[in-house]
Design a protein around this motif. Sequence first.
Motif, PDB file in Angstrom:
ATOM      1  N   PRO A  21       0.795  -1.232   0.000  1.00 46.00           N
ATOM      2  CA  PRO A  21       0.000   0.000   0.000  1.00 46.00           C
ATOM      3  C   PRO A  21       0.828   1.283   0.000  1.00 46.00           C
ATOM      4  CG  PRO A  21      -0.901  -1.579   1.558  1.00 46.00           C
ATOM      5  CD  PRO A  21       0.416  -2.140   1.099  1.00 46.00           C
ATOM      6  N   SER A  22       2.102   1.188   0.359  1.00 45.70           N
ATOM      7  CA  SER A  22       2.952   2.382   0.358  1.00 45.70           C
ATOM      8  C   SER A  22       3.703   2.555  -0.956  1.00 45.70           C
ATOM      9  CB  SER A  22       3.962   2.306   1.509  1.00 45.70           C
ATOM     10  OG  SER A  22       4.897   1.249   1.302  1.00 45.70           O
ATOM     11  N   ALA A  23       3.528   1.642  -1.894  1.00 42.69           N
ATOM     12  CA  ALA A  23       4.256   1.693  -3.168  1.00 42.69           C
ATOM     13  C   ALA A  23       3.347   2.249  -4.259  1.00 42.69           C
ATOM     14  CB  ALA A  23       4.758   0.303  -3.541  1.00 42.69           C
ATOM     15  N   GLY A  24       3.887   2.294  -5.471  1.00 40.16           N
ATOM     16  CA  GLY A  24       3.102   2.721  -6.626  1.00 40.16           C
ATOM     17  C   GLY A  24       3.527   4.032  -7.237  1.00 40.16           C
ATOM     18  N   PHE A  25       4.461   4.761  -6.604  1.00 37.61           N
ATOM     19  CA  PHE A  25       4.933   6.007  -7.213  1.00 37.61           C
ATOM     20  C   PHE A  25       6.177   5.732  -8.061  1.00 37.61           C
ATOM     21  CE2 PHE A  25       6.328   5.843  -2.749  1.00 37.61           C
ATOM     22  CZ  PHE A  25       7.708   5.884  -2.886  1.00 37.61           C
ATOM     23  N   ALA A  26       6.622   6.735  -8.793  1.00 32.78           N
ATOM     24  CA  ALA A  26       7.699   6.573  -9.761  1.00 32.78           C
ATOM     25  C   ALA A  26       9.003   6.145  -9.093  1.00 32.78           C
ATOM     26  CB  ALA A  26       7.915   7.869 -10.537  1.00 32.78           C
ATOM     27  N   HIS A  27       9.739   5.278  -9.777  1.00 31.75           N
ATOM     28  CA  HIS A  27      11.008   4.783  -9.246  1.00 31.75           C
ATOM     29  C   HIS A  27      12.039   5.896  -9.056  1.00 31.75           C
ATOM     30  CE1 HIS A  27       9.842   0.594  -9.561  1.00 31.75           C
ATOM     31  NE2 HIS A  27       9.529   0.740 -10.832  1.00 31.75           N
TER      32      HIS A  27
ATOM     33  N   HIS B 217      -0.346  10.078  -2.631  1.00 27.41           N
ATOM     34  CA  HIS B 217      -0.245  10.318  -1.191  1.00 27.41           C
ATOM     35  C   HIS B 217       1.046   9.709  -0.628  1.00 27.41           C
ATOM     36  CE1 HIS B 217      -4.202  12.123  -0.678  1.00 27.41           C
ATOM     37  NE2 HIS B 217      -4.679  11.207  -1.508  1.00 27.41           N
ATOM     38  N   SER B 218       1.361   8.481  -1.023  1.00 22.82           N
ATOM     39  CA  SER B 218       2.612   7.870  -0.564  1.00 22.82           C
ATOM     40  C   SER B 218       3.814   8.585  -1.167  1.00 22.82           C
ATOM     41  CB  SER B 218       2.651   6.390  -0.939  1.00 22.82           C
ATOM     42  OG  SER B 218       1.799   5.644  -0.100  1.00 22.82           O
ATOM     43  N   ALA B 219       3.659   9.089  -2.392  1.00 21.33           N
ATOM     44  CA  ALA B 219       4.753   9.830  -3.011  1.00 21.33           C
ATOM     45  C   ALA B 219       5.072  11.089  -2.213  1.00 21.33           C
ATOM     46  CB  ALA B 219       4.393  10.194  -4.452  1.00 21.33           C
ATOM     47  N   VAL B 220       4.032  11.776  -1.745  1.00 22.34           N
ATOM     48  CA  VAL B 220       4.243  12.973  -0.922  1.00 22.34           C
ATOM     49  C   VAL B 220       4.962  12.606   0.367  1.00 22.34           C
ATOM     50  CG1 VAL B 220       3.099  14.766   0.421  1.00 22.34           C
ATOM     51  CG2 VAL B 220       2.311  14.244  -1.902  1.00 22.34           C
ATOM     52  N   ASP B 221       4.518  11.543   1.036  1.00 24.93           N
ATOM     53  CA  ASP B 221       5.162  11.116   2.280  1.00 24.93           C
ATOM     54  C   ASP B 221       6.637  10.787   2.054  1.00 24.93           C
ATOM     55  OD1 ASP B 221       2.727  11.372   3.553  1.00 24.93           O
ATOM     56  OD2 ASP B 221       2.241   9.231   3.450  1.00 24.93           O
ATOM     57  N   ALA B 222       6.922  10.059   0.968  1.00 27.82           N
ATOM     58  CA  ALA B 222       8.298   9.671   0.669  1.00 27.82           C
ATOM     59  C   ALA B 222       9.147  10.899   0.331  1.00 27.82           C
ATOM     60  CB  ALA B 222       8.326   8.679  -0.500  1.00 27.82           C
ATOM     61  N   ALA B 223       8.559  11.848  -0.408  1.00 26.11           N
ATOM     62  CA  ALA B 223       9.303  13.058  -0.784  1.00 26.11           C
ATOM     63  C   ALA B 223       9.617  13.907   0.445  1.00 26.11           C
ATOM     64  CB  ALA B 223       8.497  13.865  -1.798  1.00 26.11           C
ATOM     65  N   VAL B 224       8.626  14.108   1.300  1.00 23.27           N
ATOM     66  CA  VAL B 224       8.846  14.909   2.511  1.00 23.27           C
ATOM     67  C   VAL B 224       9.934  14.278   3.368  1.00 23.27           C
ATOM     68  CG1 VAL B 224       7.797  15.625   4.693  1.00 23.27           C
ATOM     69  CG2 VAL B 224       6.531  15.908   2.540  1.00 23.27           C
ATOM     70  N   ASN B 225       9.894  12.975   3.531  1.00 22.91           N
ATOM     71  CA  ASN B 225      10.910  12.274   4.315  1.00 22.91           C
ATOM     72  C   ASN B 225      12.292  12.430   3.691  1.00 22.91           C
ATOM     73  OD1 ASN B 225      11.717  10.380   6.482  1.00 22.91           O
ATOM     74  ND2 ASN B 225      12.133   8.995   4.758  1.00 22.91           N
ATOM     75  N   ALA B 226      12.366  12.339   2.349  1.00 27.82           N
ATOM     76  CA  ALA B 226      13.659  12.464   1.668  1.00 27.82           C
ATOM     77  C   ALA B 226      14.230  13.869   1.812  1.00 27.82           C
ATOM     78  CB  ALA B 226      13.497  12.105   0.184  1.00 27.82           C
ATOM     79  N   PHE B 227      13.378  14.885   1.718  1.00 24.15           N
ATOM     80  CA  PHE B 227      13.854  16.261   1.901  1.00 24.15           C
ATOM     81  C   PHE B 227      14.337  16.474   3.337  1.00 24.15           C
ATOM     82  CE2 PHE B 227      11.235  17.475  -1.897  1.00 24.15           C
ATOM     83  CZ  PHE B 227      12.278  18.020  -2.642  1.00 24.15           C
ATOM     84  N   ARG B 228      13.630  15.898   4.292  1.00 26.70           N
ATOM     85  CA  ARG B 228      14.040  16.055   5.698  1.00 26.70           C
ATOM     86  C   ARG B 228      15.370  15.365   5.959  1.00 26.70           C
ATOM     87  NH1 ARG B 228       8.000  15.161   8.363  1.00 26.70           N
ATOM     88  NH2 ARG B 228       7.331  17.344   8.143  1.00 26.70           N
ATOM     89  N   GLN B 229      15.573  14.210   5.313  1.00 29.52           N
ATOM     90  CA  GLN B 229      16.842  13.512   5.481  1.00 29.52           C
ATOM     91  C   GLN B 229      18.015  14.340   4.962  1.00 29.52           C
ATOM     92  OE1 GLN B 229      16.435   9.657   3.639  1.00 29.52           O
ATOM     93  NE2 GLN B 229      15.302   8.790   5.363  1.00 29.52           N
ATOM     94  N   GLN B 230      17.736  15.190   3.974  1.00 34.26           N
ATOM     95  CA  GLN B 230      18.784  16.081   3.461  1.00 34.26           C
ATOM     96  C   GLN B 230      18.823  17.405   4.214  1.00 34.26           C
ATOM     97  OE1 GLN B 230      19.677  16.239  -0.819  1.00 34.26           O
ATOM     98  NE2 GLN B 230      17.874  14.980  -1.159  1.00 34.26           N
TER      99      GLN B 230
END
Length: 445
Positions: free
Chosen positions: A56-62, A91-104
Amino acid sequence: MAKKRTARVGCGSAYDGDRLDWSVELAKSGVVSYLGFDCLAEATMTLAQMRRVLDPSAGFAHNLIPVIQDFGGLLPGGLKIVGNFGGSNTHSAVDAAVNAFRQQDLRGIRVGAVHGDDIRDKAFELDLDLPDLGCRLSEVAEPLVSVYVFSGAGEVLELLDAGADFVIGGRTADPSLFVAPICYELGWDLSDLQRVAAATTVGHLLECGIQVSGGKFANPPRQVVPDPVRIGMPYAEVSDDEVIISKTPGSGGLVDERTVKLQLGYEIQDPANYITPDTVLDISQTSVEVVGPDRVRVSGMAGKPRPETLKVLVGLDLGWKVGSELSFGGPGCVEKAQFAQELLAARCAEFGRDIAASRADLIGVNSLYGDQLKAAGYPPEVRVRFVARCRTEKAAQAYLVEAKNLGFSIAAATASSPFIERFIGVTRAYVPRSAVSLETELITI
């Protein structure tokens, strides 16, 4: 809405597996303020939906996370990025993007997203007409996997106007990824048909990446591409009265009349009526003029009112796809390949009812042109490719066993690695705009 004299927009990717180093070079060159990342193809959304079913957390672009890793540090300097990274799961893409920006540790970045292009829950209520299949959705026997709408530039433009630095679309149409930044930068209204036509033409030219700057152009010795090892990603300079197409300064490849004309006609069935969510584009009277080294002016495009309907991609589960290849060389290679076809068909007869379709191609003899080209003589070698669509996994596995065994059944046969995978078919439909409810989201990190 911002108003500037010139909008400078470049291509970041043509698909989600595209290389990023050439796009980084374009971004760091300083000649563009926006990069548009096209990540999706016709079947991509359905494959993304299948990944989402399993997770359920997958499905966005690689390429979403790699893009943030490679380009995130450039956003505080003014670069903005728009891409249909969301795939089947914005929705999962947004969560993953926000997390990636925070990691940087990139604070202050504003991530925008467009939601609502998934209308699977409405598909049977609408009973979508499927023109390519000649029936309605309710008449289709195969299981429905996904239903996604091509969305336009409107919601992306809203997000840019709200201050978004990084925009995540779902199935945002390829040219619309560029229409929105251009219209935002120049203060163009989406109701201005002539200007939206210019922006859509730019999007069409840039969406396929290096295809307009030397990719797929090399045809030695007739057509030679300078420095093909390092082809520059394309970009456009757009003003109220001019469109210029170019590429990364100092890079390889080329942008000239030929490359622009080739991409201009790419995937367009009717040059006078190229249908997009933002306009019906007419490029039948478009002019292409070289105005400098790797600089081409494009003019004469026209826009018609946007369509009242939106295109929909309908994904259907067609079972399993399986295939294998064999090589034969020397005298009698064609006859041996033909015998391999006959032998495989005979061995699959007992479970053939579960094979929905199959074919065999003799590569080097008839795989591209069938019987249209008659060779003067047999080639010194031939490769036979077997593929089948099976209704069940059991039948697909049985077919694969028989195809692999051919390598031990015929003299001088060399087998290749076989494959078996789920087979997802994609067909089109159209829905009224009123059937689609798109929403936007903006998060400040």
